[in-house]
Write a protein that holds these residues in place. Structure first.
Motif, PDB file in Angstrom:
ATOM      1  N   THR A  23       0.821  -1.215   0.000  1.00 53.46           N
ATOM      2  CA  THR A  23       0.000   0.000   0.000  1.00 53.46           C
ATOM      3  C   THR A  23       0.854   1.264   0.000  1.00 53.46           C
ATOM      4  N   ARG A  24       2.040   1.176   0.600  1.00 50.64           N
ATOM      5  CA  ARG A  24       2.914   2.349   0.583  1.00 50.64           C
ATOM      6  C   ARG A  24       3.412   2.619  -0.831  1.00 50.64           C
ATOM      7  N   LEU A  25       3.696   1.547  -1.567  1.00 53.65           N
ATOM      8  CA  LEU A  25       4.107   1.698  -2.960  1.00 53.65           C
ATOM      9  C   LEU A  25       2.990   2.323  -3.781  1.00 53.65           C
ATOM     10  N   LEU A  26       1.761   1.875  -3.542  1.00 57.05           N
ATOM     11  CA  LEU A  26       0.625   2.453  -4.252  1.00 57.05           C
ATOM     12  C   LEU A  26       0.494   3.941  -3.932  1.00 57.05           C
ATOM     13  N   GLY A  27       0.737   4.291  -2.676  1.00 58.96           N
ATOM     14  CA  GLY A  27       0.681   5.703  -2.298  1.00 58.96           C
ATOM     15  C   GLY A  27       1.724   6.534  -3.013  1.00 58.96           C
ATOM     16  N   MET A  28       2.931   5.979  -3.137  1.00 55.30           N
ATOM     17  CA  MET A  28       3.998   6.696  -3.841  1.00 55.30           C
ATOM     18  C   MET A  28       3.672   6.856  -5.326  1.00 55.30           C
ATOM     19  N   ILE A  29       3.142   5.790  -5.920  1.00 56.35           N
ATOM     20  CA  ILE A  29       2.760   5.868  -7.329  1.00 56.35           C
ATOM     21  C   ILE A  29       1.652   6.901  -7.516  1.00 56.35           C
ATOM     22  N   GLY A  30       0.699   6.902  -6.569  1.00 51.24           N
ATOM     23  CA  GLY A  30      -0.364   7.898  -6.632  1.00 51.24           C
ATOM     24  C   GLY A  30       0.174   9.308  -6.509  1.00 51.24           C
ATOM     25  N   VAL A  66      14.794   8.018   1.445  1.00 51.51           N
ATOM     26  CA  VAL A  66      13.831   8.194   2.536  1.00 51.51           C
ATOM     27  C   VAL A  66      12.412   8.306   1.996  1.00 51.51           C
ATOM     28  N   ILE A  67      12.224   9.099   0.945  1.00 50.89           N
ATOM     29  CA  ILE A  67      10.902   9.211   0.328  1.00 50.89           C
ATOM     30  C   ILE A  67      10.447   7.849  -0.186  1.00 50.89           C
ATOM     31  N   GLY A  68      11.411   7.032  -0.623  1.00 49.67           N
ATOM     32  CA  GLY A  68      11.097   5.701  -1.120  1.00 49.67           C
ATOM     33  C   GLY A  68      10.796   4.679  -0.053  1.00 49.67           C
ATOM     34  N   GLY A  69      10.808   5.083   1.224  1.00 45.90           N
ATOM     35  CA  GLY A  69      10.397   4.172   2.285  1.00 45.90           C
ATOM     36  C   GLY A  69      11.514   3.581   3.116  1.00 45.90           C
ATOM     37  N   THR A  70      12.752   3.994   2.912  1.00 43.02           N
ATOM     38  CA  THR A  70      13.848   3.491   3.732  1.00 43.02           C
ATOM     39  C   THR A  70      13.796   4.155   5.104  1.00 43.02           C
ATOM     40  N   ALA A  71      13.719   3.345   6.153  1.00 41.68           N
ATOM     41  CA  ALA A  71      13.581   3.876   7.513  1.00 41.68           C
ATOM     42  C   ALA A  71      14.930   4.329   8.052  1.00 41.68           C
ATOM     43  N   LEU A  72      14.990   5.563   8.551  1.00 39.63           N
ATOM     44  CA  LEU A  72      16.237   6.084   9.104  1.00 39.63           C
ATOM     45  C   LEU A  72      16.668   5.321  10.355  1.00 39.63           C
ATOM     46  N   ALA A  73      15.727   4.619  10.985  1.00 38.84           N
ATOM     47  CA  ALA A  73      16.070   3.811  12.157  1.00 38.84           C
ATOM     48  C   ALA A  73      16.755   2.510  11.765  1.00 38.84           C
ATOM     49  N   GLY A  74      16.769   2.209  10.455  1.00 35.78           N
ATOM     50  CA  GLY A  74      17.450   1.021   9.963  1.00 35.78           C
ATOM     51  C   GLY A  74      16.542  -0.186   9.830  1.00 35.78           C
ATOM     52  N   GLY A  75      17.035  -1.168   9.051  1.00 37.80           N
ATOM     53  CA  GLY A  75      16.339  -2.447   8.947  1.00 37.80           C
ATOM     54  C   GLY A  75      15.284  -2.541   7.874  1.00 37.80           C
ATOM     55  N   ILE A  76      14.826  -1.416   7.321  1.00 43.85           N
ATOM     56  CA  ILE A  76      13.731  -1.429   6.354  1.00 43.85           C
ATOM     57  C   ILE A  76      14.086  -0.550   5.158  1.00 43.85           C
ATOM     58  N   GLY A  77      13.855  -1.079   3.950  1.00 47.00           N
ATOM     59  CA  GLY A  77      14.101  -0.295   2.740  1.00 47.00           C
ATOM     60  C   GLY A  77      13.978  -1.177   1.511  1.00 47.00           C
ATOM     61  N   LEU A 130       7.516  12.077   8.062  1.00 49.26           N
ATOM     62  CA  LEU A 130       6.362  12.099   8.961  1.00 49.26           C
ATOM     63  C   LEU A 130       5.320  11.063   8.530  1.00 49.26           C
ATOM     64  N   ILE A 131       5.036  11.017   7.241  1.00 48.36           N
ATOM     65  CA  ILE A 131       4.066  10.045   6.726  1.00 48.36           C
ATOM     66  C   ILE A 131       4.544   8.627   6.985  1.00 48.36           C
ATOM     67  N   ASP A 132       5.855   8.404   6.812  1.00 45.02           N
ATOM     68  CA  ASP A 132       6.411   7.070   7.038  1.00 45.02           C
ATOM     69  C   ASP A 132       6.265   6.665   8.503  1.00 45.02           C
ATOM     70  N   ILE A 133       6.488   7.604   9.418  1.00 42.94           N
ATOM     71  CA  ILE A 133       6.349   7.314  10.850  1.00 42.94           C
ATOM     72  C   ILE A 133       4.905   6.947  11.175  1.00 42.94           C
ATOM     73  N   ILE A 134       3.972   7.737  10.645  1.00 39.75           N
ATOM     74  CA  ILE A 134       2.551   7.462  10.894  1.00 39.75           C
ATOM     75  C   ILE A 134       2.148   6.111  10.305  1.00 39.75           C
ATOM     76  N   TYR A 135       2.625   5.826   9.086  1.00 43.17           N
ATOM     77  CA  TYR A 135       2.286   4.578   8.414  1.00 43.17           C
ATOM     78  C   TYR A 135       2.785   3.371   9.204  1.00 43.17           C
ATOM     79  N   ARG A 136       4.024   3.440   9.669  1.00 44.18           N
ATOM     80  CA  ARG A 136       4.593   2.307  10.390  1.00 44.18           C
ATOM     81  C   ARG A 136       3.933   2.115  11.752  1.00 44.18           C
ATOM     82  N   LYS A 137       3.504   3.211  12.361  1.00 47.48           N
ATOM     83  CA  LYS A 137       2.783   3.095  13.635  1.00 47.48           C
ATOM     84  C   LYS A 137       1.456   2.383  13.418  1.00 47.48           C
ATOM     85  N   ARG A 138       0.758   2.719  12.334  1.00 50.65           N
ATOM     86  CA  ARG A 138      -0.525   2.081  12.054  1.00 50.65           C
ATOM     87  C   ARG A 138      -0.340   0.602  11.723  1.00 50.65           C
ATOM     88  N   ILE A 139       0.711   0.300  10.932  1.00 56.19           N
ATOM     89  CA  ILE A 139       0.996  -1.103  10.613  1.00 56.19           C
ATOM     90  C   ILE A 139       1.323  -1.887  11.864  1.00 56.19           C
TER      91      ILE A 139
END
Length: 435
Positions: free
Chosen positions: A28-35, A370-381, A423-432
């Protein structure tokens, strides 16, 4: 009993789904970026009276994105392992300077190879990649073994390598570069219509084969799979996207004046009514090759698994036997090699080496990852996310330039988008995480 019950397709277990998107198993995050990318394109197309979505501008947008996108794939690994690299733009400049001096001074003067010799571009590229890899490995050693924070090492590298490039060229613009070398810059090297369609069809076949192979792999491990119709839907969307991109590039015709110059250079006269198109640029093919290679490394190799394991929990990875220090050296060395490849594309597109090449690229590369979804906290990208992030960044800058927005305001907008993306990435990961 829940409405979202598990079902079977062809006698195989399928995952429990609730809606169409979940059935397709699309991020869904990819779909959001494409949108977001589509919205950006449509807005700028309206503001530019339809000039943004022309074949010419899409062609230019694709070749302008390549350099940053290639480095962004490497930045994913850097950030995933909880580091940062602020020196990529300066390192690009150093690699560009090394390749330019190799072509115009070292090989002709020391080894007697005149400009245009078939070995010159390949030797120059090998020199550039060797320089980038060595500098990247050195920075990785400082971070991994001497435990100097990557922020400090690469901040120092930003200042050092930019000025090393200046001293290598005595502050001069170096050119013209080798004609074969310049074919990797974009407009000077393209496949043409027929080869572009062939490559497009091969890409469609490879994508469909990859999707179906992934399904068969799940089946062999008795894992849940999507319904067959969902597989075909995803294949159809991917195929349309690939062939649509090829069709757009093949609709951009080479100007008649340029064609006449090409015929004149060959000692021929251009036939009346002759037309030709650019097709897929070699630089875009290079980006695709890098993207495929980096995706394979991330998902199919032990090195890639170690990268994400270390980023997720460095202590646990080290206790599991991962040599995290050497891993850091390898990740930074890979980043250096990718900076060299980006330097090839950037200098070839400019047809020379200039002192300001790669300026602020470090910020664009980090922003793309970062815009592409790589988490600055590490482990995700993801690799594809970083490339899409680079495309969004370039679309913003290109669109604003076409509208007439001043450069300072362009940078302000890009900075705002970067903060909003985090900010959007933080909110998205919290919801997930809450689900």
């Amino acid at each position: 009993m829940s409405d979202a019950t598990s079902s079977k397709t062809d006698g195989l277990p399928t995952q429990e789904k609730r809606n169409f998107i979940q059935t397709l198993e699309v991020d869904t995050r990819l779909l959001g970026m494409i949108g977001a990318f589509i919205v950006v394109c449509l807005v700028f197309n309206v503001l530019t009276d339809g000039r943004f979505l022309t074949a010419r501008n899409i062609f230019n947008l694709s070749i302008q994105t390549v350099s940053v996108a290639i480095m962004a794939t490497g930045m994913v690994f850097i950030i995933v392992t909880r580091h940062i690299d602020l020196a990529v733009g300066a390192l690009l400049a150093t690699c560009s300077a090394a390749m330019a001096m190799t072509q115009t001074a070292i090989l002709p003067e020391v080894f007697g190879l005149e400009l245009g010799h078939p070995l010159i571009p390949w030797i120059a590229m090998l020199v550039g990649v060797a320089v980038g890899t060595a500098i990247g490995a050195f920075q990785g050693y400082l971070v991994g073994y001497l435990m100097i924070p990557a922020f400090i090492v690469t901040l120092g590298g930003l200042l050092i390598w930019r000025n090393v490039a200046w001293y290598m060229t005595s502050g001069q613009t170096i050119g013209p570069l080798d004609p074969t070398f310049m074919t990797l810059g974009g407009i000077n090297g393209t496949l043409g219509a027929t080869m572009s369609w062939i490559v497009g069809l091969l890409a469609v076949a490879a994508a469909c084969w990859g999707l179906w192979s992934a399904r068969r792999n799940k089946i062999s491990h008795n894992a849940p799979v999507k319904p067959v119709w969902a597989e075909y839907t995803v294949m159809g969307v991917v195929s349309v996207a690939i062939l649509g991109f090829v069709a757009i590039l093949n609709s951009y015709q080479i100007p008649a004046a340029r064609l006449r110059r090409q015929f004149a250079a060959a000692g021929e006269e251009m036939p009346e009514g002759f037309t030709a198109v650019y097709g897929i640029p070699f630089s875009v093919l290079l980006l695709i090759a890098v993207a495929v290679a980096m995706t394979i490394i991330a998902k199919k190799t032990r090195f890639g698994r170690y990268i994400f394991a270390t980023g997720g929990n460095p202590d646990a990875a080290e206790l599991s036997g991962v040599n995290t220090r050497m891993l850091t050296v390898k990740v930074f060395a890979l980043m250096g090699a990718l900076c060299a490849i980006s330097a090839i594309v950037a200098s070839a597109r400019l047809t020379n080496h200039s002192n300001d090449i790669g300026t602020l690229d470090e910020l664009r590369v980090i922003a793309a990852a970062v815009i592409g979804g790589t988490a600055l906290a590490g482990g995700i990208g993801t690799i594809y996310g970083a490339i899409l992030g680079a495309l969004i960044m370039q679309s913003l800058q290109s669109g604003m330039a076409m509208v007439g927005v001043d450069a300072p305001l362009q940078n302000m907008v890009v900075g705002t988008v970067l903060v909003a993306a985090v900010l959007i990435d933080i909110i998205y990961r919290k919801r997930i995480g809450a689900k």
